[in-house]
Design a protein around this motif. Structure first.
Motif, PDB file in Angstrom:
ATOM      1  N   GLU A  72      -5.680   2.127 -22.613  1.00 42.50           N
ATOM      2  CA  GLU A  72      -6.231   2.691 -23.833  1.00 42.50           C
ATOM      3  C   GLU A  72      -5.123   3.415 -24.596  1.00 42.50           C
ATOM      4  O   GLU A  72      -4.287   4.089 -24.004  1.00 42.50           O
ATOM      5  CB  GLU A  72      -7.370   3.657 -23.507  1.00 42.50           C
ATOM      6  CG  GLU A  72      -8.115   4.170 -24.727  1.00 42.50           C
ATOM      7  CD  GLU A  72      -9.295   5.054 -24.351  1.00 42.50           C
ATOM      8  OE1 GLU A  72      -9.931   5.591 -25.280  1.00 42.50           O
ATOM      9  OE2 GLU A  72      -9.574   5.194 -23.148  1.00 42.50           O
ATOM     10  N   ASN A  73      -5.110   3.261 -25.905  1.00 45.80           N
ATOM     11  CA  ASN A  73      -4.107   3.875 -26.783  1.00 45.80           C
ATOM     12  C   ASN A  73      -2.691   3.382 -26.491  1.00 45.80           C
ATOM     13  O   ASN A  73      -1.709   4.070 -26.779  1.00 45.80           O
ATOM     14  CB  ASN A  73      -4.151   5.405 -26.687  1.00 45.80           C
ATOM     15  CG  ASN A  73      -5.480   5.979 -27.124  1.00 45.80           C
ATOM     16  OD1 ASN A  73      -6.098   5.485 -28.052  1.00 45.80           O
ATOM     17  ND2 ASN A  73      -5.928   7.023 -26.445  1.00 45.80           N
ATOM     18  N   ALA A  74      -2.574   2.176 -25.951  1.00 45.94           N
ATOM     19  CA  ALA A  74      -1.250   1.655 -25.603  1.00 45.94           C
ATOM     20  C   ALA A  74      -0.425   1.261 -26.819  1.00 45.94           C
ATOM     21  O   ALA A  74       0.755   0.951 -26.677  1.00 45.94           O
ATOM     22  CB  ALA A  74      -1.382   0.452 -24.671  1.00 45.94           C
ATOM     23  N   GLU A  75      -1.033   1.291 -28.014  1.00 49.92           N
ATOM     24  CA  GLU A  75      -0.232   1.033 -29.210  1.00 49.92           C
ATOM     25  C   GLU A  75       0.677   2.213 -29.554  1.00 49.92           C
ATOM     26  O   GLU A  75       1.574   2.094 -30.386  1.00 49.92           O
ATOM     27  CB  GLU A  75      -1.138   0.709 -30.403  1.00 49.92           C
ATOM     28  CG  GLU A  75      -1.963   1.854 -30.940  1.00 49.92           C
ATOM     29  CD  GLU A  75      -3.271   2.040 -30.178  1.00 49.92           C
ATOM     30  OE1 GLU A  75      -4.103   2.861 -30.629  1.00 49.92           O
ATOM     31  OE2 GLU A  75      -3.473   1.373 -29.137  1.00 49.92           O
ATOM     32  N   ILE A  79       2.580   6.261 -24.900  1.00 52.69           N
ATOM     33  CA  ILE A  79       1.977   5.587 -23.748  1.00 52.69           C
ATOM     34  C   ILE A  79       2.920   4.513 -23.211  1.00 52.69           C
ATOM     35  O   ILE A  79       3.094   4.357 -21.992  1.00 52.69           O
ATOM     36  CB  ILE A  79       0.616   4.974 -24.130  1.00 52.69           C
ATOM     37  CG1 ILE A  79      -0.399   6.070 -24.437  1.00 52.69           C
ATOM     38  CG2 ILE A  79       0.102   4.065 -23.017  1.00 52.69           C
ATOM     39  CD1 ILE A  79      -0.779   6.926 -23.262  1.00 52.69           C
ATOM     40  N   GLN A  80       3.538   3.753 -24.103  1.00 53.47           N
ATOM     41  CA  GLN A  80       4.448   2.703 -23.654  1.00 53.47           C
ATOM     42  C   GLN A  80       5.650   3.295 -22.924  1.00 53.47           C
ATOM     43  O   GLN A  80       6.102   2.762 -21.907  1.00 53.47           O
ATOM     44  CB  GLN A  80       4.887   1.857 -24.845  1.00 53.47           C
ATOM     45  CG  GLN A  80       3.718   1.197 -25.551  1.00 53.47           C
ATOM     46  CD  GLN A  80       3.979  -0.224 -25.976  1.00 53.47           C
ATOM     47  OE1 GLN A  80       4.996  -0.826 -25.648  1.00 53.47           O
ATOM     48  NE2 GLN A  80       3.036  -0.787 -26.700  1.00 53.47           N
ATOM     49  N   ALA A  81       6.167   4.414 -23.444  1.00 51.13           N
ATOM     50  CA  ALA A  81       7.287   5.078 -22.776  1.00 51.13           C
ATOM     51  C   ALA A  81       6.863   5.651 -21.427  1.00 51.13           C
ATOM     52  O   ALA A  81       7.645   5.652 -20.469  1.00 51.13           O
ATOM     53  CB  ALA A  81       7.848   6.175 -23.673  1.00 51.13           C
ATOM     54  N   GLY A 105      11.195  -2.994 -28.508  1.00 49.37           N
ATOM     55  CA  GLY A 105      11.607  -2.296 -27.302  1.00 49.37           C
ATOM     56  C   GLY A 105      12.598  -1.185 -27.570  1.00 49.37           C
ATOM     57  O   GLY A 105      12.719  -0.245 -26.776  1.00 49.37           O
ATOM     58  N   GLY A 106      13.329  -1.275 -28.690  1.00 49.32           N
ATOM     59  CA  GLY A 106      14.218  -0.184 -29.079  1.00 49.32           C
ATOM     60  C   GLY A 106      13.444   1.076 -29.403  1.00 49.32           C
ATOM     61  O   GLY A 106      13.854   2.190 -29.045  1.00 49.32           O
ATOM     62  N   ALA A 107      12.294   0.914 -30.086  1.00 50.04           N
ATOM     63  CA  ALA A 107      11.449   2.062 -30.396  1.00 50.04           C
ATOM     64  C   ALA A 107      10.921   2.705 -29.122  1.00 50.04           C
ATOM     65  O   ALA A 107      10.883   3.938 -29.000  1.00 50.04           O
ATOM     66  CB  ALA A 107      10.296   1.625 -31.298  1.00 50.04           C
ATOM     67  N   ASP A 115      10.940  11.652 -24.491  1.00 50.13           N
ATOM     68  CA  ASP A 115       9.881  12.242 -23.661  1.00 50.13           C
ATOM     69  C   ASP A 115      10.277  12.410 -22.198  1.00 50.13           C
ATOM     70  O   ASP A 115       9.708  13.244 -21.496  1.00 50.13           O
ATOM     71  CB  ASP A 115       8.620  11.379 -23.727  1.00 50.13           C
ATOM     72  CG  ASP A 115       7.941  11.431 -25.087  1.00 50.13           C
ATOM     73  OD1 ASP A 115       8.408  12.184 -25.961  1.00 50.13           O
ATOM     74  OD2 ASP A 115       6.938  10.704 -25.274  1.00 50.13           O
ATOM     75  N   HIS A 116      11.239  11.609 -21.733  1.00 50.59           N
ATOM     76  CA  HIS A 116      11.623  11.630 -20.317  1.00 50.59           C
ATOM     77  C   HIS A 116      13.148  11.623 -20.184  1.00 50.59           C
ATOM     78  O   HIS A 116      13.722  10.715 -19.562  1.00 50.59           O
ATOM     79  CB  HIS A 116      11.015  10.434 -19.588  1.00 50.59           C
ATOM     80  CG  HIS A 116       9.531  10.328 -19.751  1.00 50.59           C
ATOM     81  ND1 HIS A 116       8.645  11.041 -18.991  1.00 50.59           N
ATOM     82  CD2 HIS A 116       8.781   9.589 -20.617  1.00 50.59           C
ATOM     83  CE1 HIS A 116       7.402  10.754 -19.366  1.00 50.59           C
ATOM     84  NE2 HIS A 116       7.461   9.877 -20.347  1.00 50.59           N
TER      85      HIS A 116
END
Length: 230
Positions: A72-75, A79-81, A105-107, A115-116
């Motif tokens: 959910e909210n993977a856009e 979340i992707q990171a 993938g650069g984004a 974030d990490h």
């Protein structure tokens, strides 16, 4: 799925399966993150074999792409990171990675570094999308595919007409050089045309401008070495 089965490992990150390809047995860790309309296989036969001579290479399918589950909210890039961070914590515990991101993938790679930062040793961005480009250039079919009412019906038609359209357009993507032999098959581009994958890709692309606008002012926080190829 039958034409392009999962050939890597399936790991659980935040209660969702993530498909990860691996090459190389030793050396610094490299995490490769693919672009839109693609999957981890785009690296598996191109850049990864050379890198694997001196590095341990991880290639992940982003959420909803290839053989990774959609969350959910993977856009959202956050979340992707987070999924990328989970892959590193599971498969390279205690290590920092050089993160290679192509296009979309650069984004994601930039967001991973924001974030990490404890997981990132450097960034290599290949033709990345990094900033809000101000509009224009979005493909019409992504709007239809992500529409709440028309989307499910539209994505059912994609497996019928999509592959032939993409195969004819691959030469334009690589022009003026010829497309690599076997690009469509070797990169498993056909996975895109499963309805769920196509819808996930459309949602990612449609949300991207807003996502970039909200993160681009933070780029001054990134202190690791960063190389951009364009």
């Amino acid at each position: 799925n039958q034409s392009h089965p999962a050939i890597g490992s399936i790991v659980d990150v935040n209660d969702a399966d993530v498909h990860v390809l691996q090459q190389g047995d030793a050396g610094p860790v490299v995490l490769m993150i693919h672009g839109a309309s693609a999957n981890a296989r785009e690296f598996e036969w191109t850049l990864a074999p050379k890198l694997a001579e001196t590095h341990r290479v991880l290639m992940m399918d982003r959420p909803g792409h290839g053989h990774s589950e959609r969350l959910e909210n993977a856009e959202t890039l956050a979340i992707q990171a987070e999924q990328a961070a989970g892959v590193l914590r599971l498969l390279a515990p205690g290590e920092k990675a050089i993160v290679v991101g192509h296009s979309f993938g650069g984004a994601v790679s930039l967001r991973l570094a924001l974030d990490h930062p404890d997981l990132v040793d450097g960034l290599v961005l290949l033709a990345p999308v990094s900033h809000d480009w101000g509009g224009g250039g979005e493909a019409w079919y992504n709007k239809y595919a992500s529409h709440a009412l028309f989307g499910p019906m539209f994505t059912q038609l994609v497996p019928i007409v999509g592959p032939s359209q993409v195969k004819s357009g691959i030469s334009n993507v690589f022009s003026p050089k010829p497309a690599p032999d076997g690009y469509f098959e070797n990169s498993a581009i056909g996975l895109l045309f499963r309805p769920s994958n196509f819808a996930a890709n459309a949602k990612d692309v449609n949300a991207l401008r807003g996502e970039l606008a909200s993160q681009q002012d933070r780029y001054t926080e990134i202190s690791v070495p960063t190389v951009v190829f364009s």
